[in-house]
Design an enzyme around this catalytic site. Structure first.
Site, mmCIF file in Angstrom:
data_model
loop_
_atom_site.group_PDB
_atom_site.id
_atom_site.type_symbol
_atom_site.label_atom_id
_atom_site.label_comp_id
_atom_site.label_asym_id
_atom_site.label_seq_id
_atom_site.Cartn_x
_atom_site.Cartn_y
_atom_site.Cartn_z
ATOM 1 N N ASP A 134 0.813 -1.214 0.000
ATOM 2 C CA ASP A 134 0.000 0.000 0.000
ATOM 3 C C ASP A 134 0.850 1.269 0.000
ATOM 4 O O ASP A 134 0.303 2.365 -0.049
ATOM 5 C CB ASP A 134 -0.947 0.005 1.208
ATOM 6 C CG ASP A 134 -2.397 0.136 0.786
ATOM 7 O OD1 ASP A 134 -2.699 -0.155 -0.386
ATOM 8 O OD2 ASP A 134 -3.216 0.556 1.615
ATOM 9 N N ASP A 450 -10.926 -5.385 11.057
ATOM 10 C CA ASP A 450 -11.017 -6.813 11.350
ATOM 11 C C ASP A 450 -12.175 -7.115 12.300
ATOM 12 O O ASP A 450 -12.995 -7.999 12.033
ATOM 13 C CB ASP A 450 -9.686 -7.316 11.921
ATOM 14 C CG ASP A 450 -9.145 -6.431 13.026
ATOM 15 O OD1 ASP A 450 -9.746 -5.376 13.318
ATOM 16 O OD2 ASP A 450 -8.105 -6.774 13.612
#
Length: 730
Positions: A134, A450
């Protein structure tokens, strides 16, 4: 996949916890007695007494959540040796490794994680490793290219000699040097592989300070006109197992999704969704494993063990994902107790939370499948509903295949999918889909994507599995030093509170969804971590306030009410100490853990609350901060707390200064504590205990450099401490 054999692939184990239940209930009973005592005597005391009641009421609520969460612990015992009896061929697994910053996350860590995946004890033609960069770093790409070359030597070496630790930096750092008892072939192979790894490490570390010096030519030319937040999608096949060899090297694919400054990229959740789409086009494995760049495979059998739970469940709804506990090789005590006592309890309800790394997912669940759609999954998806997956016909076809449970997952050539892969990795692909991050995929709206993703899965009625083998499945490196820990904990507290104040609040999931009641309480225990900081900060300052104002929040030592305070405090601490001892940790580790819990709560978690408040009043936006990672902590840092100029340290420094002032006033002031009458003695002892709990900050007042509290932090804390003392004297 039907099971023609009655022998199960796993069994559920229910550890006895009669002793734990008795202690938990005893502490809860004593807390209720304390609250009743506070209420009955509140009219005879001042504001400090009432504040103590409010704090203790919150602690009692928190303890109720803890007791309900760990009341019925459970474990899974897989039998991987039975897999061959169940399935003729093991199912493919796509592995996602995520990295975002080559400075905070050194490339050598990512390389070791990738090498451990490529060498895992699983057929190589059933594994594909996707690395998401990223940060769009040519250094990461260069490191992976070099790693793919080394893998052709490392993978056969590990499998031929049955090497257990398959991350090179850990294998060669242990006592792995061959002895005279080993064969000459092994000794020669060991020396050769070690020398090649040292050269690999040297090349990567040499390129790290000035990555542009590696030359942006050839395959690296694509990075010549890229910026961190302004670059096209880059998808490269670094290695392809073209012959489909089961004992070869698995696929390795590099991905850097497109980023543009005006397009939201949704942090890690956005990267995971791109990985899901690209892998769906290239390999479309029914199961996916995601790993942080520093979490290497430590147990070579973990893929097989996870498949035991995935394939051995009588109903797919019983195992949406398999979570492996996150463990650290450099500070094992950090999470060991959490998994040992709370984690097993959550497993016994609806299943473990999704913890961000070390988790095996069913692709169809990530694609939004509901448990009641399992039997009709081939009939539920028409062209209209598939439009929510985007406008790529190739991806929509792969999504249908995954949802229907087709078994022909691997394509003939990965390069044939590159054009479509670039399309689904673009920053505009999710526009007008309405589904990604909302109805399926990794969920947007929180910095802890998450927990949010796992919560939405549980809300649909899915259960989840837990795999905790020995040795641990995956090992990572703990955040080094104080600042890195604070960044991580602040991000967690912020993200968890964002979920609490969203439409995904577990209470709503229980009332309107299929989240079980006790699973809801378990989620609330985690989501409310941030709020705990307010009450702990108040409770931590009460002793100093009482000393400075000549009041009290504790009964006198000769009064019977003192036992309602002392009993739960002593029993709780002795019990937590016994937990540490039973798991093989030292008394010193217990003390450090207790101190760090206090420090983190009134620093990082407090600022997490402040972040959420500022966001909701429109004064700031949540920012995803990457946690610094490193292979090890310097020996000079051992036992020392590291500071920086972050405002997160102001609250704890202020508490220390206030208590030092209060102790000086109580012991040396014009109105010293009356030991004979017992008035104020409890407050004095509590004040001293608070100072001991924050001892790293006391030492930081006198140390210099990174081990000392910076002057700006000291000045801010001193001003706040003076204001507090002045307010107490009014």
């Amino acid at each position: 996949m039907a099971n023609p054999i009655p022998v199960p692939l796993f069994e559920k184990v229910f550890p006895k916890n009669t002793y734990q239940r008795a202690i938990d209930f005893t502490i809860l009973f004593l807390l209720f007695c304390l609250l009743i005592y506070r209420l009955l005597s509140v009219n005879n005391h001042g504001v400090a007494w009432f504040l103590a009641f409010l704090c203790e009421f919150w602690f009692a609520i928190n303890w109720v959540l803890i007791v309900c969460t760990r009341w019925t612990p459970m474990l899974y015992k897989p039998f991987p040796q039975r897999l061959q009896q169940w399935v003729p061929e093991l199912p493919p697994v796509d592995v996602f490794v995520t990295t975002a910053d080559p400075v905070l996350e050194p490339p050598i860590l990512t390389v070791n994680t990738v090498l451990s995946v490529l060498a895992v004890d699983y057929p190589a033609d059933k594994v594909a490793c996707y690395v998401s960069d990223d940060g769009c770093s040519p250094l990461i790409f260069y490191s992976l290219v070099e790693a793919s070359k080394f893998a052709k030597l490392w993978v056969p070496f590990c499998k031929k000699y049955n090497i257990q630790v398959r991350a090179p930096f850990r294998y060669f750092s242990d006592e792995s040097k061959p002895s005279s008892a080993n064969s000459w072939d092994f000794q020669r192979a060991w020396e050769n592989v070690k020398e090649e790894y040292e050269q690999l490490r040297w090349r990567i570390e040499t390129a790290a300070p000035q990555p542009l010096n590696i030359g942006l030519t050839g395959e690296l030319a694509v990075f010549s006109n890229t910026e961190l937040r302004n670059h096209p999608a880059i998808v490269k096949v670094l290695w392809e197992n073209k012959d489909g060899l089961s004992d070869g090297v698995p696929h390795l694919i590099y991905i850097s999704r497109e980023k543009r400054s005006k397009h939201p990229h949704h942090y890690k959740a956005g990267a995971m969704n791109v990985l899901t789409r690209v892998s769906g086009l290239m390999t479309n494995a029914p199961f996916m494993l995601n790993l942080d760049c520093d979490m290497f495979v430590n147990n070579t059998e973990i893929f097989r063990q996870a498949m035991c739970l995935m394939l051995g469940s009588k109903n797919e709804a019983d195992c949406a994902f398999v979570m492996c506990p996150q463990m650290f090789y450099d500070r094992p005590e950090d999470l060991l107790l959490l998994h040992e006592y709370m984690g097993k309890g959550i497993v016994g309800i609806q299943g473990p939370f999704y913890g961000g790394t070390g988790c095996f997912h069913r692709r169809k669940v990530i694609y939004g499948l509901w448990p009641d759609e399992i039997k009709n999954q081939g009939k539920l998806y028409d062209n209209e509903s598939l439009k929510e997956y985007g406008n790529s016909k190739e991806f929509m076809k792969s999504a249908v295949d995954a949802l229907k449970g087709k078994t022909d997952y691997f394509r003939s050539s990965l390069s044939n999918s590159l054009e479509a892969a670039h399309q689904v990795a673009s920053c505009s692909y999710e526009y007008c889909t309405g589904g990604w991050g909302k109805k399926f995929g990794w969920r947007y709206g929180s910095t802890v994507e998450d927990i949010l993703t796992g919560l939405t899965i549980h809300e649909k009625g899915w259960r989840t599995g837990y795999c905790s083998p020995d040795p641990p499945a995956f090992l990572g490196c703990a955040a080094p030093g104080g600042p890195a820990v604070m960044v991580q904990q602040k991000r967690w507290a912020t993200g968890l509170l964002e979920i609490f104040f969203s439409k995904h609040n577990p209470i709503i999931g229980t009332l309107k969804g299929k989240l079980q009641f006790r699973q809801c309480l378990a989620y609330l225990w985690v989501l409310l971590w941030g709020f705990r900081s307010i009450f702990e900060l108040c409770y931590a300052t009460l002793p100093a306030y009482c000393i400075l104002t000549n009041s009290n929040f504790l009964p006198k030592v000769q009064e019977p009410g003192i036992y309602f305070i002392v009993a739960p405090f002593v029993i709780y601490n002795l019990y937590t100490l016994s937990e540490f001892v039973r798991t093989g940790l030292s008394i010193y580790s217990w003390w450090v853990a207790q101190c760090m819990a206090r420090v983190v709560t009134i620093t990082a978690w407090l600022f997490g609350v402040i972040n959420v408040i500022l966001k909701h009043v429109g004064l700031s936006e949540t920012v995803f901060e990457i946690t610094q990672k490193g292979q090890s902590t310097s020996s000079d840092d051992e036992g020392k707390f590291v500071f920086d100029e972050s405002p997160v340290f102001v609250s704890a420094t202020t508490v220390v200064l206030v208590h030092l002032t209060a102790l000086a006033t109580g012991l040396l002031g014009s109105r010293p504590v009356s030991v004979e009458k017992g008035s104020g003695l409890g407050e004095l002892l509590c004040s001293g205990l608070v100072v001991l709990a924050f001892w790293p900050f006391v030492e930081g007042l006198f140390r210099k450099g990174k081990y000392g509290i910076p002057l700006p932090t000291l000045f801010k804390s001193a001003a706040l401490a003076l204001l507090f003392v002045y307010w107490c004297k009014i």
